[in-house]
Design a protein around this motif. Sequence first.
Motif, PDB file in Angstrom:
ATOM      1  N   PRO A  42       0.823  -1.283   0.066  1.00 52.71           N
ATOM      2  CA  PRO A  42       0.081   0.024  -0.075  1.00 52.71           C
ATOM      3  C   PRO A  42       0.730   1.445   0.052  1.00 52.71           C
ATOM      4  O   PRO A  42       0.280   2.194  -0.628  1.00 52.71           O
ATOM      5  CB  PRO A  42      -0.688   0.027   1.315  1.00 52.71           C
ATOM      6  CG  PRO A  42      -0.658  -1.473   1.643  1.00 52.71           C
ATOM      7  CD  PRO A  42       0.447  -2.273   1.014  1.00 52.71           C
ATOM      8  N   GLN A  75       0.778   2.196  -5.725  1.00 52.34           N
ATOM      9  CA  GLN A  75      -0.263   1.771  -5.060  1.00 52.34           C
ATOM     10  C   GLN A  75      -0.856   3.114  -4.451  1.00 52.34           C
ATOM     11  O   GLN A  75      -2.291   3.319  -4.442  1.00 52.34           O
ATOM     12  CB  GLN A  75      -0.117   0.719  -4.004  1.00 52.34           C
ATOM     13  CG  GLN A  75       0.514  -0.497  -4.588  1.00 52.34           C
ATOM     14  CD  GLN A  75      -0.492  -1.127  -5.765  1.00 52.34           C
ATOM     15  OE1 GLN A  75      -1.708  -0.756  -5.622  1.00 52.34           O
ATOM     16  NE2 GLN A  75      -0.010  -2.048  -6.406  1.00 52.34           N
ATOM     17  N   ARG A 102      -4.591   4.667  -5.449  1.00 51.63           N
ATOM     18  CA  ARG A 102      -5.597   5.285  -4.346  1.00 51.63           C
ATOM     19  C   ARG A 102      -6.130   6.460  -4.795  1.00 51.63           C
ATOM     20  O   ARG A 102      -7.228   6.909  -4.519  1.00 51.63           O
ATOM     21  CB  ARG A 102      -5.036   4.822  -3.169  1.00 51.63           C
ATOM     22  CG  ARG A 102      -5.952   5.367  -1.941  1.00 51.63           C
ATOM     23  CD  ARG A 102      -5.462   4.706  -0.663  1.00 51.63           C
ATOM     24  NE  ARG A 102      -6.660   5.054   0.544  1.00 51.63           N
ATOM     25  CZ  ARG A 102      -6.016   5.889   1.390  1.00 51.63           C
ATOM     26  NH1 ARG A 102      -4.920   6.386   1.592  1.00 51.63           N
ATOM     27  NH2 ARG A 102      -6.772   6.484   2.490  1.00 51.63           N
ATOM     28  N   ILE A 126      -8.486   0.653   2.676  1.00 51.95           N
ATOM     29  CA  ILE A 126      -7.698  -0.252   2.208  1.00 51.95           C
ATOM     30  C   ILE A 126      -7.974  -1.406   2.710  1.00 51.95           C
ATOM     31  O   ILE A 126      -7.559  -1.823   3.867  1.00 51.95           O
ATOM     32  CB  ILE A 126      -6.086   0.504   2.384  1.00 51.95           C
ATOM     33  CG1 ILE A 126      -5.893   1.779   1.813  1.00 51.95           C
ATOM     34  CG2 ILE A 126      -4.987  -0.610   1.717  1.00 51.95           C
ATOM     35  CD1 ILE A 126      -4.689   2.575   2.007  1.00 51.95           C
ATOM     36  N   PRO A 151      -3.422  -3.834  -2.988  1.00 52.07           N
ATOM     37  CA  PRO A 151      -4.417  -3.362  -2.238  1.00 52.07           C
ATOM     38  C   PRO A 151      -5.681  -3.240  -2.694  1.00 52.07           C
ATOM     39  O   PRO A 151      -6.003  -3.157  -3.839  1.00 52.07           O
ATOM     40  CB  PRO A 151      -3.959  -1.746  -2.152  1.00 52.07           C
ATOM     41  CG  PRO A 151      -2.622  -1.917  -2.107  1.00 52.07           C
ATOM     42  CD  PRO A 151      -2.274  -2.722  -2.998  1.00 52.07           C
ATOM     43  N   LEU A 194      -9.345  -1.692  -2.800  1.00 50.96           N
ATOM     44  CA  LEU A 194      -9.743  -0.339  -2.099  1.00 50.96           C
ATOM     45  C   LEU A 194     -11.277  -0.553  -2.125  1.00 50.96           C
ATOM     46  O   LEU A 194     -12.008  -1.115  -3.000  1.00 50.96           O
ATOM     47  CB  LEU A 194      -9.271   0.913  -3.130  1.00 50.96           C
ATOM     48  CG  LEU A 194      -7.753   0.755  -3.485  1.00 50.96           C
ATOM     49  CD1 LEU A 194      -7.408   1.756  -4.375  1.00 50.96           C
ATOM     50  CD2 LEU A 194      -7.138   1.010  -1.988  1.00 50.96           C
TER      51      LEU A 194
END
Lengths: 341, 341
Positions: free
Chosen positions: B159, B164, B168, B184, B192, B194
């Motif tokens: 993450p 990553q 996000r 997460i 990850p 989401l």
Amino acid sequence: MTPTTQYAPAEVIFQRGGLPESRHEVHLAVVDPVGRVLAACGDPALVAFPRSASKPVQALPLALAAPELPLDELAIACASHAGTPAHLAAVESLLARSGSAVADLHCGAHPPFDPQAAADLIRRGEAPTPLHHNCSGKHAGMLLACERHGWPRTGYTEPQHPLQRRIRELHAELAGVPLGAVHIGTDGCSVPALALPLYGAARIFARLAAAEPQGDGLDAALSRVFGAMTAHPDLVAGPGRLDTDLMPLVPGLLTKMGAEAFYGMGLRHSAHGPLGIAFKVLDGGERARPYAALAALEALGMPLTPELLALAPQQQRNWAGRAVGEVVVKLPLHWTAQAGA
Amino acid sequence: MTPTTQYAPAEVIFQRGGLPESRHEVHLAVVDPVGRVLAACGDPALVAFPRSASKPVQALPLALAAPELPLDELAIACASHAGTPAHLAAVESLLARSGSAVADLHCGAHPPFDPQAAADLIRRGEAPTPLHHNCSGKHAGMLLACERHGWPRTGYTEPQHPLQRRIRELHAELAGVPLGAVHIGTDGCSVPALALPLYGAARIFARLAAAEPQGDGLDAALSRVFGAMTAHPDLVAGPGRLDTDLMPLVPGLLTKMGAEAFYGMGLRHSAHGPLGIAFKVLDGGERARPYAALAALEALGMPLTPELLALAPQQQRNWAGRAVGEVVVKLPLHWTAQAGA
């Protein structure tokens, strides 16, 4: 005796990263052998199809007419088997008793549930036959029941055939509901799939759990079915499947899975005497079944050993073996006034 | 803009013998590219994990940094592929662009989704490799994105890795929600996973549907992803799978399945202009997805042709080919005040 109240349903929640990702709703009834609804989650009167959880009843005409049948063959007649070599051998032996052949089975064909057996079939370049169908033992048992009762084999899967009429009557009698409350659909293997209220299905399993070998004809047959399934859990389902793994861990427990996440359990020993438990995961999600089954047993006073808990792992892992989430089970078992009666 | 009202959820009911046997509950949001919630079923603010329906966003850092990438390789980077030879060839080609090897893929391994490809592997006596994982194209694309952006390949699934973090941020930006609203978790392939409100996920698909090739950098990249997936539906999923079968039947429709029965659709042409649709089957039941998808398209004014209806057959048949039940879909799409704005 018919419950009219609905309670909070049970829930099996699959979490990821600490958040709920998917949620299964479960309705459940706990009933004693005379039909008292002792406890429930959700709607104990929910009309549901036990599907393969009807197999112990579907095998009763056979158990009644062939009391000498070895227990392993009676067990395969009650099974949703996985198509392993041991399963196929038991079905073939049962088939031979009525002089029937694989072509006489009207169940259709699907690849074995057991991944190893399915892969072996692919490696040998063979297509699945009706023998591999998870219901082939039930069908072989039905053919033998027809022979013993003097019923025609032709049309043995049809609702109006004497065998299927008798099976429906037995459902009503054991469930303690009017015949008209046992609805008729068609199952994956073409025999009638019957539907009835959860409390009725639970009573069937209570009757199985309470049956005594020295009882009357029906009670003795129920006792033989109970004895066969609990003595041969390996034949009832297959490697790594819930019935096969759960029954040996709890003495006096008979369990039977049905498609679309139905579950029936007959518990011979409890603080309330013999009990029947039936539940339905409303959406048919099979993965919720072991979680709900263990939570129900725990709510009924059974301590959950590590061996039992391993059947419904709380932690979920991904393909790389990494922990990705947890399963949260809420089973608010509501005890009714009848529990104290 | 955040919906606060809940409406009746959609339902997909599997009936047997005229009775409901299992029921799936579906929550859905229809959103335009600026984020107006035009219509909904259930709770359009339900926080859900798009899972693989995030792949079009997860491929954006690649699409931004490698505008020359052939569309078939961009499509496999957005795919949940089935492990057919054509899928593996596309992944290998994408892998080679960053000088990476199969061992560099951190997705884990599972047997191909395609039954033919899985059987071929068994017949050859071979174990699945990370190449066969349905996410291997995404991982190969992530490795190339790291190279182009100058990010380390080490830890590319973590993450806190810049790739990553960027993915996000892109989710939040395209969904029109604060970064803190993008939760997460960890996905099946270890990147990850989401989670965000359904209306945010729907807006992402509206942005994909509305994107123009001559737009700014992000819009042009969204347009390339839209073009790649709609031009190569065969690479996005696989034989007999919903995305592959549905996209060619509706011009200007991008769709992407996610695990646990999430679905995202970007509809370029509608009476309301480009739209994004996102829904979640609450229990994760994948079989409900085609039924809900078609019902949503119909509710948005699309006539359902026989070819479309064949993707979600109303009649259910058993192993012997016998009709055993029907699927009933209720999708009471509630149009909000914003639909007329």
